[in-house]
Design a protein around this motif. Structure first.
Motif, PDB file in Angstrom:
ATOM      1  N   ALA A 303       0.856  -1.184   0.000  1.00  0.00           N
ATOM      2  CA  ALA A 303       0.000   0.000   0.000  1.00  0.00           C
ATOM      3  C   ALA A 303       0.891   1.232   0.000  1.00  0.00           C
ATOM      4  CB  ALA A 303      -0.929  -0.005   1.205  1.00  0.00           C
ATOM      5  N   ILE A 304       0.288   2.367  -0.285  1.00  0.00           N
ATOM      6  CA  ILE A 304       1.013   3.638  -0.313  1.00  0.00           C
ATOM      7  C   ILE A 304       0.335   4.621   0.627  1.00  0.00           C
ATOM      8  CG2 ILE A 304       1.517   5.687  -1.720  1.00  0.00           C
ATOM      9  CD1 ILE A 304       1.997   3.839  -4.098  1.00  0.00           C
ATOM     10  N   VAL A 305       1.131   5.306   1.422  1.00  0.00           N
ATOM     11  CA  VAL A 305       0.668   6.450   2.215  1.00  0.00           C
ATOM     12  C   VAL A 305       1.434   7.665   1.706  1.00  0.00           C
ATOM     13  CG1 VAL A 305       0.641   7.536   4.486  1.00  0.00           C
ATOM     14  CG2 VAL A 305       0.063   5.113   4.262  1.00  0.00           C
ATOM     15  N   THR A 306       0.715   8.632   1.180  1.00  0.00           N
ATOM     16  CA  THR A 306       1.375   9.793   0.599  1.00  0.00           C
ATOM     17  C   THR A 306       1.039  11.065   1.356  1.00  0.00           C
ATOM     18  OG1 THR A 306       1.561  11.210  -1.364  1.00  0.00           O
ATOM     19  CG2 THR A 306      -0.504  10.045  -1.085  1.00  0.00           C
ATOM     20  N   GLY A 307       2.007  11.950   1.413  1.00  0.00           N
ATOM     21  CA  GLY A 307       1.807  13.264   2.001  1.00  0.00           C
ATOM     22  C   GLY A 307       1.482  14.315   0.969  1.00  0.00           C
ATOM     23  N   ALA A 308       0.898  13.900  -0.154  1.00  0.00           N
ATOM     24  CA  ALA A 308       0.564  14.845  -1.233  1.00  0.00           C
ATOM     25  C   ALA A 308      -0.118  16.086  -0.675  1.00  0.00           C
ATOM     26  CB  ALA A 308      -0.333  14.166  -2.264  1.00  0.00           C
ATOM     27  N   THR A 309       0.292  17.261  -1.159  1.00  0.00           N
ATOM     28  CA  THR A 309      -0.123  18.510  -0.533  1.00  0.00           C
ATOM     29  C   THR A 309      -1.445  19.059  -1.046  1.00  0.00           C
ATOM     30  OG1 THR A 309       1.021  19.899  -2.147  1.00  0.00           O
ATOM     31  CG2 THR A 309       2.310  19.102  -0.259  1.00  0.00           C
ATOM     32  N   GLY A 310      -1.732  18.842  -2.331  1.00  0.00           N
ATOM     33  CA  GLY A 310      -2.860  19.510  -2.967  1.00  0.00           C
ATOM     34  C   GLY A 310      -2.434  20.736  -3.750  1.00  0.00           C
ATOM     35  N   ALA A 332      -4.025   9.327   1.476  1.00  0.00           N
ATOM     36  CA  ALA A 332      -3.411  10.654   1.472  1.00  0.00           C
ATOM     37  C   ALA A 332      -3.576  11.298   2.843  1.00  0.00           C
ATOM     38  CB  ALA A 332      -4.036  11.531   0.392  1.00  0.00           C
ATOM     39  N   THR A 333      -2.468  11.501   3.548  1.00  0.00           N
ATOM     40  CA  THR A 333      -2.544  12.095   4.884  1.00  0.00           C
ATOM     41  C   THR A 333      -3.016  13.548   4.847  1.00  0.00           C
ATOM     42  OG1 THR A 333      -0.176  12.623   4.779  1.00  0.00           O
ATOM     43  CG2 THR A 333      -0.804  10.573   5.887  1.00  0.00           C
ATOM     44  N   GLY A 334      -2.777  14.247   3.738  1.00  0.00           N
ATOM     45  CA  GLY A 334      -3.222  15.629   3.635  1.00  0.00           C
ATOM     46  C   GLY A 334      -4.727  15.765   3.693  1.00  0.00           C
ATOM     47  N   THR A 335      -5.440  14.745   3.233  1.00  0.00           N
ATOM     48  CA  THR A 335      -6.899  14.755   3.300  1.00  0.00           C
ATOM     49  C   THR A 335      -7.377  14.720   4.742  1.00  0.00           C
ATOM     50  OG1 THR A 335      -7.234  13.739   1.120  1.00  0.00           O
ATOM     51  CG2 THR A 335      -8.964  13.396   2.756  1.00  0.00           C
ATOM     52  N   MET A 336      -6.712  13.940   5.577  1.00  0.00           N
ATOM     53  CA  MET A 336      -7.157  13.727   6.959  1.00  0.00           C
ATOM     54  C   MET A 336      -6.575  14.739   7.934  1.00  0.00           C
ATOM     55  SD  MET A 336      -6.729   9.605   7.030  1.00  0.00           S
ATOM     56  CE  MET A 336      -5.031   9.795   6.507  1.00  0.00           C
ATOM     57  N   PHE A 337      -5.295  15.053   7.774  1.00  0.00           N
ATOM     58  CA  PHE A 337      -4.582  15.861   8.763  1.00  0.00           C
ATOM     59  C   PHE A 337      -4.291  17.281   8.300  1.00  0.00           C
ATOM     60  CE2 PHE A 337      -3.240  11.435   9.475  1.00  0.00           C
ATOM     61  CZ  PHE A 337      -3.550  11.285  10.822  1.00  0.00           C
ATOM     62  N   GLY A 338      -4.536  17.576   7.029  1.00  0.00           N
ATOM     63  CA  GLY A 338      -4.020  18.804   6.469  1.00  0.00           C
ATOM     64  C   GLY A 338      -2.536  18.643   6.184  1.00  0.00           C
ATOM     65  N   ALA A 379       1.541  -6.152   3.685  1.00  0.00           N
ATOM     66  CA  ALA A 379       2.864  -6.676   4.030  1.00  0.00           C
ATOM     67  C   ALA A 379       3.890  -5.560   4.105  1.00  0.00           C
ATOM     68  CB  ALA A 379       3.302  -7.707   2.993  1.00  0.00           C
ATOM     69  N   ARG A 380       3.650  -4.510   3.358  1.00  0.00           N
ATOM     70  CA  ARG A 380       4.585  -3.379   3.314  1.00  0.00           C
ATOM     71  C   ARG A 380       3.826  -2.126   2.892  1.00  0.00           C
ATOM     72  NH1 ARG A 380       5.063  -6.852  -0.497  1.00  0.00           N
ATOM     73  NH2 ARG A 380       6.543  -8.081   0.704  1.00  0.00           N
ATOM     74  N   ILE A 381       4.305  -0.992   3.344  1.00  0.00           N
ATOM     75  CA  ILE A 381       3.712   0.285   2.965  1.00  0.00           C
ATOM     76  C   ILE A 381       4.832   1.228   2.544  1.00  0.00           C
ATOM     77  CG2 ILE A 381       2.424   2.316   3.769  1.00  0.00           C
ATOM     78  CD1 ILE A 381       0.888   0.508   5.656  1.00  0.00           C
ATOM     79  N   VAL A 382       4.646   1.847   1.411  1.00  0.00           N
ATOM     80  CA  VAL A 382       5.583   2.863   0.933  1.00  0.00           C
ATOM     81  C   VAL A 382       5.036   4.235   1.309  1.00  0.00           C
ATOM     82  CG1 VAL A 382       6.661   3.927  -1.087  1.00  0.00           C
ATOM     83  CG2 VAL A 382       6.411   1.437  -0.961  1.00  0.00           C
ATOM     84  N   VAL A 383       5.847   5.011   1.986  1.00  0.00           N
ATOM     85  CA  VAL A 383       5.481   6.373   2.374  1.00  0.00           C
ATOM     86  C   VAL A 383       6.136   7.340   1.395  1.00  0.00           C
ATOM     87  CG1 VAL A 383       5.565   8.108   4.209  1.00  0.00           C
ATOM     88  CG2 VAL A 383       5.292   5.682   4.790  1.00  0.00           C
ATOM     89  N   ILE A 384       5.337   8.231   0.826  1.00  0.00           N
ATOM     90  CA  ILE A 384       5.829   9.176  -0.175  1.00  0.00           C
ATOM     91  C   ILE A 384       5.740  10.595   0.374  1.00  0.00           C
ATOM     92  CG2 ILE A 384       5.506  10.108  -2.502  1.00  0.00           C
ATOM     93  CD1 ILE A 384       4.233   7.491  -3.314  1.00  0.00           C
ATOM     94  N   GLY A 385       6.796  11.358   0.142  1.00  0.00           N
ATOM     95  CA  GLY A 385       6.785  12.772   0.493  1.00  0.00           C
ATOM     96  C   GLY A 385       7.201  13.596  -0.706  1.00  0.00           C
ATOM     97  N   THR A 386       6.275  14.376  -1.254  1.00  0.00           N
ATOM     98  CA  THR A 386       6.569  15.260  -2.383  1.00  0.00           C
ATOM     99  C   THR A 386       6.348  16.693  -1.931  1.00  0.00           C
ATOM    100  OG1 THR A 386       5.829  13.580  -3.965  1.00  0.00           O
ATOM    101  CG2 THR A 386       5.991  15.849  -4.769  1.00  0.00           C
TER     102      THR A 386
END
Length: 401
Positions: A303-310, A332-338, A379-386
Motif C-alpha cells: 500500500a502507499i501512504v502519501t503526504g501529497a499537498t494539494g 493521502a494524509t493531507g486529506t485527513m490531517f491537512g 505486508a509493506r507500505i511505501v510512504v511518499i513525500g513530495t
C-alpha cells in the motif's frame, strides 16, 4: 594477496515507538478510531478564507508537567515536545536515563513562530510615521524574549525535548520544509543501519494555526481557500490546508530492541530522497519512479501512504506516478490531517507503522480512484513525500510477523 572482507549487511531497524498529536486527537487508539469513522477536522471559518486543520484539544500537562516549561514554548514546540513524550512512552523508554542519555535525536523544524504583536507594532509605527531613527533596533531589543531573534530558533524544539524528557544523546535539527522530514528519518536510519547508533528519536511538529504562515504561503498562492476538499479533489481549487500536529518515532536496532524486550510496530527498511529540478512538466513524476525503483519493493501486499499537498503542479505530477501503479491502494494524509509541512513525512511513517501493527490499512477519507479497499493485511507500505515546492522522498516500512 589477502582477501577483502565483504561489507556487513545493514543492521535491521525497527520502529518501536509512535507519538501522534494531531487534528484527529492524541495517541494511537484515538487515531485508529478516527480512521475507522473517516473523520476529518477541518476549519473553514477561524482563518477565513483559508482552511486549516486545528490541533485537537490536548492537556499538555500530561507530557510537559512544568507550567514554566510550557510558558516559554510557542505552540509548535509544545506540540512537538508532547508528541515526543508520547513516542517515548509508546517505546517504553520514558524515564529510562540509561537509554535516554545515549539516544540520538533528529528533528525537522521550520523557522519558528514570530511574535505577531511586536511585528504589528513595528509596522504600525512605520505606517503612521512614528518610527524615529533606531526605533526598530530599540523595539527588537526591548520587546523580544531571549529565545527569539525575529523568529524562534529552529533547534529550540530539540532543546525543549532534551530538557523535558531527558533525551541527551547527540542532537541534530534539519530545516527545509517537507524535505527536512525525509532527511531526518533517512539519517536516523542510516546511522542505526551502519552501527553508529542503537536508538533514535526522530520527528517534527507544526503549528498551522498561524496568521504569519498563512500570509507567507499566500504570497506563493499555496493556501487552500474557501472550502475544504480532499487532496485529490482540488484540481480547480488547488492548495494545501495547513495542519497542526506532531509526529515522532522511536527507531532502534533489532538487537537493541530485543535486548530490552521491546515489541516493534514495523520494520523501517529503506529511505531514499531526491531533488527534482522541476524545470519541465513530468520532472516530479520521473523522479518518483526513480525513487520507487530504488526501494527494492514488491507490489504484492503493498500500500502507499502519501503526504501529497494539494498544491499544483506537484500534486498532479505525483498523481500521474500513482496512476502508473493503479492496483496499489493509496491513502493521502493531507486529506485527513491537512499539510503539516516538516512533520508530513514522519506523520506518514507513523500511520503506516500503526497500520502494519494492526494488520489492516486504515480507511480512506476520500473516494478517489486510488482509494482502494485492502481486504487483507498489508505486508509493506511505501510512504511518499513530495514537497509543495522542492524535494521528494520515499520510505519502505514492512510488517514484522
Amino acid at each position: 594477496m589477502a582477501e577483502t572482507a565483504p561489507p556487513s549487511a545493514p543492521i535491521e531497524t525497527w520502529i518501536t515507538g509512535i507519538g501522534l498529536a494531531t487534528s484527529l486527537g492524541e495517541g494511537l487508539d484515538a487515531h485508529w478510531e478516527a480512521f475507522s469513522h473517516r473523520r476529518v477536522n477541518a476549519d473553514e471559518k477561524s482563518f477565513a478564507p483559508y482552511v486549516v486543520h486545528p490541533l485537537a484539544p490536548i492537556n499538555f500537562d500530561a507530557q510537559i508537567p512544568k507550567r514554566g516549561d510550557q510558558r516559554q514554548m510557542e505552540a509548535w514546540q509544545r506540540i512537538g515536545t508532547y508528541a515526543a513524550g508520547l513516542a517515548l512512552d509508546s517505546a517504553g523508554v520514558k524515564g529510562n536515563t540509561d537509554i535516554l542519555s545515549r539516544m540520538d535525536m533528529i528533528v525537522a523544524a521550520g523557522g519558528g513562530e514570530r511574535d505577531l504583536v511586536v511585528d504589528a507594532g513595528v509596522l504600525n509605527a512605520e505606517t503612521k510615521g512614528n518610527a524615529a531613527p533606531g526605533h526598530l533596533n530599540e523595539r527588537l531589543m526591548s520587546d523580544l524574549r531571549p529565545t527569539l531573534f525575529l523568529a524562534q530558533l529552529s533547534n529550540l524544539l530539540a532543546g525543549n525535548i532534551a530538557i523535558v524528557h531527558g533525551v541527551t544523546g547527540s542532537s541534530r535539527t534539519f530545516m527545509g520544509e517537507e524535505a527536512s522530514g525525509v532527511d531526518a528519518v533517512r539519517i536516523a536510519l542510516a546511522r542505526i543501519a551502519a552501527g553508529q547508533s542503537d536508538i533514535a528519536l526522530v520527528g517534527a511538529a507544526h503549528n498551522g494555526e498561524r496568521k504569519d504562515l498563512l500570509l507567507l504561503y499566500e504570497f506563493g498562492d499555496f493556501n487552500l481557500k474557501e472550502k475544504y476538499a480532499p487532496v485529490w479533489a482540488r484540481e480547480h481549487n488547488s492548495g494545501f490546508a495547513l495542519g497542526s500536529g506532531g509526529a515522532f518515532l522511536v527507531i532502534e536496532s533489532r538487537a537493541h530492541a530485543e535486548a530490552r524486550g521491546a515489541k516493534p510496530f514495523a520494520r523501517l527498511t529503506n529511505v531514499v530522497a531526491d531533488h527534482a529540478r522541476r524545470k519541465h512538466s513530468g520532472d516530479v513524476t520521473s523522479t518518483l519512479e526513480s525513487l520507487w525503483s530504488r526501494l527494492g519493493n514488491s507490489t504484492e501486499g503493498t500500500a502507499i501512504v502519501t503526504g501529497a499537498t494539494g498544491a499544483e503542479p506537484a500534486t498532479s505530477e505525483e498523481r500521474a506516478f500513482l496512476r502508473a501503479h493503479p492496483d496499489i491502494p493509496v491513502r493521502a494524509t493531507g486529506t485527513m490531517f491537512g499539510h503539516t509541512m516538516e512533520a508530513q513525512f514522519p506523520l506518514g511513517l507513523a500511520v503506516a507503522a500503526l497500520s502494519l501493527s494492526r494488520g489492516a490499512l486504515f480507511a480512506s477519507a476520500d473516494t478517489s480512484e486510488q482509494a482502494i479497499d485492502m481486504t487483507r493485511p498489508p505486508a509493506r507500505i511505501v510512504v511518499i513525500g513530495t514537497g509543495h515546492w522542492r524535494g521528494e522522498g520515499m520510505a519502505l516500512v514492512e510488517a514484522i510477523n
